[in-house]
Design a protein around this motif. Structure first.
Motif, PDB file in Angstrom:
ATOM      1  N   ALA A  21       0.866  -1.157  -0.051  1.00  0.00           N
ATOM      2  CA  ALA A  21       0.041  -0.139   0.064  1.00  0.00           C
ATOM      3  C   ALA A  21       0.726   1.374   0.006  1.00  0.00           C
ATOM      4  N   HIS A  22       0.201   2.517  -0.723  1.00  0.00           N
ATOM      5  CA  HIS A  22       0.959   3.499  -0.578  1.00  0.00           C
ATOM      6  C   HIS A  22       0.416   4.492   0.452  1.00  0.00           C
ATOM      7  N   PRO A  23       1.175   5.198   1.491  1.00  0.00           N
ATOM      8  CA  PRO A  23       0.694   6.114   2.440  1.00  0.00           C
ATOM      9  C   PRO A  23       0.235   7.155   1.941  1.00  0.00           C
ATOM     10  N   LEU A  24      -1.164   7.445   2.144  1.00  0.00           N
ATOM     11  CA  LEU A  24      -1.975   8.423   1.736  1.00  0.00           C
ATOM     12  C   LEU A  24      -1.554   9.815   1.849  1.00  0.00           C
ATOM     13  N   GLY A  25      -0.871  10.052   3.061  1.00  0.00           N
ATOM     14  CA  GLY A  25      -0.216  11.488   3.388  1.00  0.00           C
ATOM     15  C   GLY A  25       0.551  12.037   2.396  1.00  0.00           C
ATOM     16  N   SER A  26       1.378  10.967   1.741  1.00  0.00           N
ATOM     17  CA  SER A  26       2.324  11.620   0.791  1.00  0.00           C
ATOM     18  C   SER A  26       1.709  12.056  -0.453  1.00  0.00           C
ATOM     19  N   TYR A  27       0.260  11.847  -0.740  1.00  0.00           N
ATOM     20  CA  TYR A  27      -0.400  12.110  -2.050  1.00  0.00           C
ATOM     21  C   TYR A  27      -0.748  13.658  -1.548  1.00  0.00           C
TER      22      TYR A  27
END
Length: 282
Positions: free
Chosen positions: A208-214
């Motif tokens: 999964a990709h950390p949402l906060g980085s987006y």
């Protein structure tokens, strides 16, 4: 491990990438001839390769092997919460976390004149690193990358439907912590055939990709690219619509060299020979 689409000779590499027409923009064309000439006898260099969404440093395996055989130093850090660092996934990860992942790799290894390569979403933290420590960077390479201006978030470069679907998936699967990895690898994006060794190898390693980085804004002190030598490589077979806005932004700016590779969005998986040639020629 089987390699899809890899070609080992220069003539194959010539077919795999071309110089792009300037069209509507200011970015400078890098011709096929100039790439091949520059890559024919490359001097040893230092590469830091930054991966895109759902991936990890492992995704560069094929390219890393080729670069190291040529005598280059190569570093492939995984972003916090992803790849081999998936155990560090937490709610306070932002784009600054990714920036520090790259800066600390460069600082701790005492690297200089780095060829800093950002694939896909990694174009966002790479832009910030170039803004922060330009004295350590020799060349910035954006590989089919997301590129945004200061004050905007990574998501601002994505089509609205892509943002909505990723936000909804993150909320449903992880209560807003991270965007889950795709369950199927769309051929037009990944360039891999279902049921093949590479397809299964990639699918089981996605995280999964950390949402906060987006969603956290980019803060640049200098113009995008910070005056450094810089190249944008567009994947064209087929193009990924998620990257269209970023590619248009780069083409509208001066100071960028432009190249194309005839692959889907992940040429490090499907066209490692051609991509290695490009990276050694910038």
């Amino acid at each position: 491990m089987a390699r899809s689409g890899g070609m080992d000779n220069v003539s194959s590499s010539r077919r795999g990438f071309i110089g792009a027409s300037l069209g509507f923009g200011l970015a400078a064309t890098m011709t096929t001839a100039s790439f091949v000439a520059a890559a024919s006898n490359p001097s040893p260099r230092t590469y830091v390769l930054a991966h895109g969404s759902f991936l990890g440093g492992w995704v560069w395996t094929h390219v890393t092997e080729r670069l190291r055989k040529q005598g280059h130093r190569v570093f492939t850090p995984s972003f916090t919460g992803m790849g081999d660092r998936v155990h560090l996934l937490q709610a306070n990860i932002t784009i600054e976390t990714f920036v520090q992942d790259l800066i600390q790799t460069i600082a701790s290894e005492e690297l200089t004149q780095v060829v800093l390569v950002g694939h896909s979403f990694a174009g966002v933290p790479v832009s910030i690193v170039a803004d922060r420590i330009p004295e350590r960077i020799g060349h910035v390479v954006m590989l089919d990358s997301v590129v945004v201006e200061s004050g905007k978030t990574g998501f601002s470069a994505y089509p609205p439907d892509a943002v909505a679907s990723r936000m909804a998936a993150a909320q449903k699967e992880t209560h807003g912590l991270a965007v889950p990895a795709p369950s199927n690898l769309a051929p037009g994006v990944w360039g891999l055939s279902e049921g093949t060794h590479d397809y299964e190898w990639v699918k089981r390693r996605l995280t999964a990709h950390p949402l906060g980085s987006y969603t956290t804004p980019v803060n640049l002190r200098n113009p995008l690219g910070n005056g450094l030598p810089r190249t944008y490589i567009r994947c064209t077979s087929p193009t990924n619509p998620v990257i269209d806005r970023s590619a248009a932004l780069v083409k509208s700016m001066s100071g960028w060299k432009w190249a194309e590779i005839a692959s889907a969005h992940h040429p490090m998986l499907t066209h490692p020979d051609q991509l290695t040639t490009l990276l050694t020629a910038v």
